[in-house]
Scaffold this active site. Sequence first.
Site, PDB file in Angstrom:
ATOM      1  N   GLU A 124      11.337  15.743  -2.030  1.00 12.55           N
ATOM      2  CA  GLU A 124      10.494  16.781  -1.832  1.00 12.55           C
ATOM      3  C   GLU A 124       9.044  16.490  -2.652  1.00 12.55           C
ATOM      4  OE1 GLU A 124      10.288  21.776  -2.176  1.00 12.55           O
ATOM      5  OE2 GLU A 124      11.882  20.398  -3.081  1.00 12.55           O
ATOM      6  N   LYS A 132       8.052  23.152   5.422  1.00 14.11           N
ATOM      7  CA  LYS A 132       9.330  23.716   4.887  1.00 14.11           C
ATOM      8  C   LYS A 132       9.052  25.293   5.301  1.00 14.11           C
ATOM      9  CE  LYS A 132      11.527  24.813   0.527  1.00 14.11           C
ATOM     10  NZ  LYS A 132      11.337  24.374  -1.104  1.00 14.11           N
ATOM     11  N   CYS A 172      14.679  20.819   1.004  1.00  9.72           N
ATOM     12  CA  CYS A 172      15.237  21.566  -0.090  1.00  9.72           C
ATOM     13  C   CYS A 172      16.208  22.880   0.256  1.00  9.72           C
ATOM     14  CB  CYS A 172      14.207  21.906  -1.251  1.00  9.72           C
ATOM     15  SG  CYS A 172      14.901  21.945  -2.870  1.00  9.72           S
TER      16      CYS A 172
END
Length: 269
Positions: free
Chosen positions: A40, A108, A140
């Site tokens: 990430e 995200k 994540c």
Amino acid sequence: MRIELVQLPGQECNIEANLESALAAIARCSLETDLIVFPETYLTGFPTADNIGHLARPLDDALLTTIQTACRQRNVSVAIGTAEACDGKFYNTTSLITPDGIAMAYRKTHLWASDKGVFHPGDRMMTCEWNGLRVGILICYDIEFPETARALATLGADLLIVTNGNMDPYGMVHRNAIIARAMENQVFAVMVNRCGEGDGLTFAGGSCVVDPFGNVLVECGREPVQLAIDIDLSQLASSRSQYRYLSDRRMALSGEIHELPNGIRELHF
């Protein structure tokens, strides 16, 4: 299909060093490799509200075009995270970069506590066709929500790519989550995490590849590593031959809450 997991520490606010290490990893990949996955926000590190304006770059910036040039030279695709700047907003974005350009850039959607106030959340799930597969990306904290991977499976995903920045003591949370996401959606899942120390955190490593049955095919420890694995794509059809969760689920069932004596509730769904 050969996939390489690049589990590295990365450096906060040091784009030049992170780019250099990413290019080195691409340069040393196997000639048979199809996809390289990084952690990430690997290229920028994790920004703060104070430095995001300095670190974030648009997708057409030289930062990603340099990665694309390396992809073209090695005839490989790369999934890598960065802080994206777009129309005055900032996003935690992972791009799937091919020799021909950016195939997909996912923002995200589920922001962790330290993301809030720094990034805007993405507003959509997405998949794309790549090398004969339909691929989806999560980042994540996204994988802790079953609905995210299920949304990608509903969009036809066969391969789930997860760029990760997970830290202690939450390593087992993401290990358990990625196994569940692969099994319950009958897809391959590739999760690549950071390792080492950074910004006062100890990153958990544990990058792995999980098959559509939920079997962990390969798993990294906590040290820096670049690890290649060949996956058998015929396992997709095998995992779906006897049953298909997407078609067997019954989401339209109603639910009831029954009140019992003593104030105890009996739940009916």
